[in-house]
Write an enzyme that holds these catalytic residues in place. Structure first.
Site, PDB file in Angstrom:
ATOM      1  N   TYR A 149     -98.865 125.942 102.196  1.00 14.58           N
ATOM      2  CA  TYR A 149     -98.952 127.399 101.980  1.00 14.58           C
ATOM      3  C   TYR A 149    -100.277 127.931 102.544  1.00 14.58           C
ATOM      4  O   TYR A 149    -100.307 128.940 103.248  1.00 14.58           O
ATOM      5  CB  TYR A 149     -98.849 127.652 100.473  1.00 14.58           C
ATOM      6  CG  TYR A 149     -99.149 129.067 100.022  1.00 14.58           C
ATOM      7  CD1 TYR A 149     -98.250 130.104 100.233  1.00 14.58           C
ATOM      8  CD2 TYR A 149    -100.351 129.350  99.343  1.00 14.58           C
ATOM      9  CE1 TYR A 149     -98.540 131.390  99.799  1.00 14.58           C
ATOM     10  CE2 TYR A 149    -100.637 130.622  98.907  1.00 14.58           C
ATOM     11  CZ  TYR A 149     -99.726 131.648  99.132  1.00 14.58           C
ATOM     12  OH  TYR A 149    -100.021 132.915  98.698  1.00 14.58           O
ATOM     13  N   THR A 219    -110.879 124.653  87.033  1.00 11.71           N
ATOM     14  CA  THR A 219    -111.300 126.054  86.844  1.00 11.71           C
ATOM     15  C   THR A 219    -110.634 126.969  87.878  1.00 11.71           C
ATOM     16  O   THR A 219    -110.339 126.554  89.001  1.00 11.71           O
ATOM     17  CB  THR A 219    -112.826 126.201  87.000  1.00 11.71           C
ATOM     18  OG1 THR A 219    -113.206 125.610  88.252  1.00 11.71           O
ATOM     19  CG2 THR A 219    -113.570 125.546  85.867  1.00 11.71           C
TER      20      THR A 219
HETATM   21  P1  NAD Z   1     -93.902 137.598  95.231  1.00 12.93           P
HETATM   22  O1  NAD Z   1     -93.189 136.301  95.483  1.00 12.93           O
HETATM   23  O2  NAD Z   1     -93.671 138.289  93.933  1.00 12.93           O
HETATM   24  O3  NAD Z   1     -93.590 138.624  96.408  1.00 12.93           O
HETATM   25  C1  NAD Z   1     -93.253 138.234  97.705  1.00 12.93           C
HETATM   26  C2  NAD Z   1     -91.975 138.960  98.071  1.00 12.93           C
HETATM   27  O4  NAD Z   1     -91.618 138.607  99.414  1.00 12.93           O
HETATM   28  C3  NAD Z   1     -90.787 138.557  97.185  1.00 12.93           C
HETATM   29  O5  NAD Z   1     -90.242 139.692  96.532  1.00 12.93           O
HETATM   30  C4  NAD Z   1     -89.799 137.944  98.157  1.00 12.93           C
HETATM   31  O6  NAD Z   1     -88.445 138.234  97.864  1.00 12.93           O
HETATM   32  C5  NAD Z   1     -90.220 138.602  99.469  1.00 12.93           C
HETATM   33  N1  NAD Z   1     -89.744 137.819 100.596  1.00 12.93           N
HETATM   34  C6  NAD Z   1     -89.839 136.471 100.764  1.00 12.93           C
HETATM   35  N2  NAD Z   1     -89.212 136.114 101.897  1.00 12.93           N
HETATM   36  C7  NAD Z   1     -88.704 137.250 102.435  1.00 12.93           C
HETATM   37  C8  NAD Z   1     -87.944 137.505 103.589  1.00 12.93           C
HETATM   38  N3  NAD Z   1     -87.576 136.520 104.408  1.00 12.93           N
HETATM   39  N4  NAD Z   1     -87.593 138.787 103.860  1.00 12.93           N
HETATM   40  C9  NAD Z   1     -87.958 139.794 103.022  1.00 12.93           C
HETATM   41  N5  NAD Z   1     -88.677 139.608 101.904  1.00 12.93           N
HETATM   42  C10 NAD Z   1     -89.046 138.334 101.615  1.00 12.93           C
HETATM   43  O7  NAD Z   1     -95.446 137.304  95.462  1.00 12.93           O
HETATM   44  P2  NAD Z   1     -96.707 138.208  95.133  1.00 12.93           P
HETATM   45  O8  NAD Z   1     -97.438 137.547  94.044  1.00 12.93           O
HETATM   46  O9  NAD Z   1     -96.308 139.631  94.981  1.00 12.93           O
HETATM   47  O10 NAD Z   1     -97.555 138.017  96.471  1.00 12.93           O
HETATM   48  C11 NAD Z   1     -97.557 138.975  97.517  1.00 12.93           C
HETATM   49  C12 NAD Z   1     -98.355 138.438  98.686  1.00 12.93           C
HETATM   50  O11 NAD Z   1     -99.678 138.113  98.274  1.00 12.93           O
HETATM   51  C13 NAD Z   1     -97.793 137.152  99.278  1.00 12.93           C
HETATM   52  O12 NAD Z   1     -97.963 137.174 100.672  1.00 12.93           O
HETATM   53  C14 NAD Z   1     -98.647 136.071  98.674  1.00 12.93           C
HETATM   54  O13 NAD Z   1     -98.691 134.922  99.484  1.00 12.93           O
HETATM   55  C15 NAD Z   1     -99.988 136.773  98.602  1.00 12.93           C
HETATM   56  N6  NAD Z   1    -100.840 136.194  97.559  1.00 12.93           N
HETATM   57  C16 NAD Z   1    -100.518 136.343  96.249  1.00 12.93           C
HETATM   58  C17 NAD Z   1    -101.328 135.788  95.273  1.00 12.93           C
HETATM   59  C18 NAD Z   1    -101.012 135.935  93.810  1.00 12.93           C
HETATM   60  O14 NAD Z   1    -101.783 135.449  92.993  1.00 12.93           O
HETATM   61  N7  NAD Z   1     -99.934 136.575  93.405  1.00 12.93           N
HETATM   62  C19 NAD Z   1    -102.467 135.058  95.645  1.00 12.93           C
HETATM   63  C20 NAD Z   1    -102.756 134.910  96.996  1.00 12.93           C
HETATM   64  C21 NAD Z   1    -101.949 135.511  97.946  1.00 12.93           C
END
Ligand code: NAD
Length: 325
Positions: A149, A219
């Site tokens: 990832y 942590t």
């Molecule tokens: P999430 O999984 O809730 O949201 C990601 C969304 O992308 C999902 O609703 C999923 O259905 C959609 N998705 C996946 N594949 C798809 C596709 N092929 N076509 C259309 N939609 C698609 O995750 P989140 O927590 O809301 O994270 C949002 C972004 O932030 C992501 O890129 C994640 O990697 C990044 N991020 C999140 C965190 C965290 O702590 N939540 C930390 C670091 C980075």
């Protein structure tokens, strides 16, 4: 009023972002494989589509769009990302999305693109000491993320930077550190530590034992969703083209996180440490650069954010119990 495209608008951060952008008076188009799970989307238009498909990207990334927020990714918590079982899908699906989005953004007249990277890009060799992890932006290279990832995120950071250098795509990139809050997934297998622990505590009775992966001395810091949205908007509204951490510096052990949640629930809970995917031993945001560059820092304390999150997950657990009776 801007016309804004939110990719991943059915997800946790995306759905909160859509709500904020609507409250700020913008016209918002959301795209995702699914609608938000826990409340109705506030988007003006919502396209159900697969962003791995170039035709879908071409159809939604139109000239009249002013800004794109690219949050779509195949992602989850440690149980999803660190077992190794989803490695190919995580890399392949998210890379395809970013290849398509960057390509069509270059073709369009979009003014600015936001890309959500992650603290998971930071090298594992800087995160072995739970009390002293180094996640300064400048420490990203030589790259050594602890998960596929993280490798996909670092590839996509470079992809958007290359688009910016070669095609003048105006890009903003943030590395999120463990975002949590209400309306995040809590029992899908993709939940992260705060949601998983809130669920375990909500389902537990007084004096029950809950399981913790690892010895709980690892942590992390956790950023409340409202602060995350503030950070995204501050970065997008700024001239800063450097990659910035968007996280909290309030680092706690996982054991402490569990204790804080149990205390909000007013429950006496015992911890049973079991083997499980734990990731690096220490990780914390380092906010000097983000403070200096765009003047953003978190406002919500971990205790305050956990209380809101626990109350929401507790109410979801109650709903689930009622529906099973
Ligand atoms: P999430 O999984 O809730 O949201 C990601 C969304 O992308 C999902 O609703 C999923 O259905 C959609 N998705 C996946 N594949 C798809 C596709 N092929 N076509 C259309 N939609 C698609 O995750 P989140 O927590 O809301 O994270 C949002 C972004 O932030 C992501 O890129 C994640 O990697 C990044 N991020 C999140 C965190 C965290 O702590 N939540 C930390 C670091 C980075």
């Amino acid at each position: 009023m801007k016309r804004i495209l939110v990719l991943g608008a059915g997800g946790f951060i995306g759905s909160h972002l859509v709500t904020r952008l609507k409250n700020n008076g913008h016209h918002v188009v959301g795209v995702d494989l699914k609608y938000p799970e826990f409340s109705e989307t506030q988007a003006d238009e919502f396209v159900i589509g697969d962003l791995r498909d170039p035709n879908v990207c071409e159809a939604v990334i139109k000239d009249e769009i002013d800004e794109i927020y690219q949050l779509a990714a195949d992602m989850g918590g440690a149980g999803y990302l660190f077992t190794g079982e989803n490695d190919f899908n995580v890399m392949h699906n998210s890379a395809l999305i970013n290849l398509n989005v960057s390509h069509f953004a270059i073709q369009s007249k979009v003014e600015r693109v936001f890309f959500s990277s992650s603290a998971c890009i930071y090298p594992q060799f800087n995160q072995t000491d739970p009390n002293n992890p180094n996640c300064e932006e400048s420490s990203a290279y030589p790259a050594d993320p602890d998960s596929e990832y993280g490798w996909e995120k670092i590839f996509s950071e470079r992809l958007y930077h290359a688009a910016s250098r070669n095609y003048d795509l105006n890009v903003r990139i943030a590395r999120f550190h463990n975002i949590y809050g209400p309306e995040g997934t809590w029992n899908s297998g993709k939940e992260k530590a705060p949601a998983a622990l809130c669920r375990k505590v909500a389902m537990a009775k007084q004096e029950d034992t809950i399981e913790i992966w690892g010895d709980g001395t690892q942590t992390r810091s956790f950023l409340y969703i409202d602060d995350c949205i503030d950070g995204i908007l501050a970065l997008m509204g700024s001239d800063c083209t450097e990659v910035l951490n968007i996280g909290s510096e309030e680092m706690v052990t996982i054991n402490r996180l569990a204790e804080m949640i149990a205390s909000h629930a007013d429950k006496s809970i015992l911890l049973n440490h079991i083997d499980g995917p734990i990731g690096v031993m220490g990780r914390n945001s380092e906010n000097s650069l983000v403070m200096k560059s765009i003047g953003w820092s978190p406002k919500v304390s971990l205790s305050e954010g956990l209380l809101k999150t626990y109350q929401w997950i507790d109410s979801e657990v109650v709903k689930l119990k009622v529906s099973h009776n």
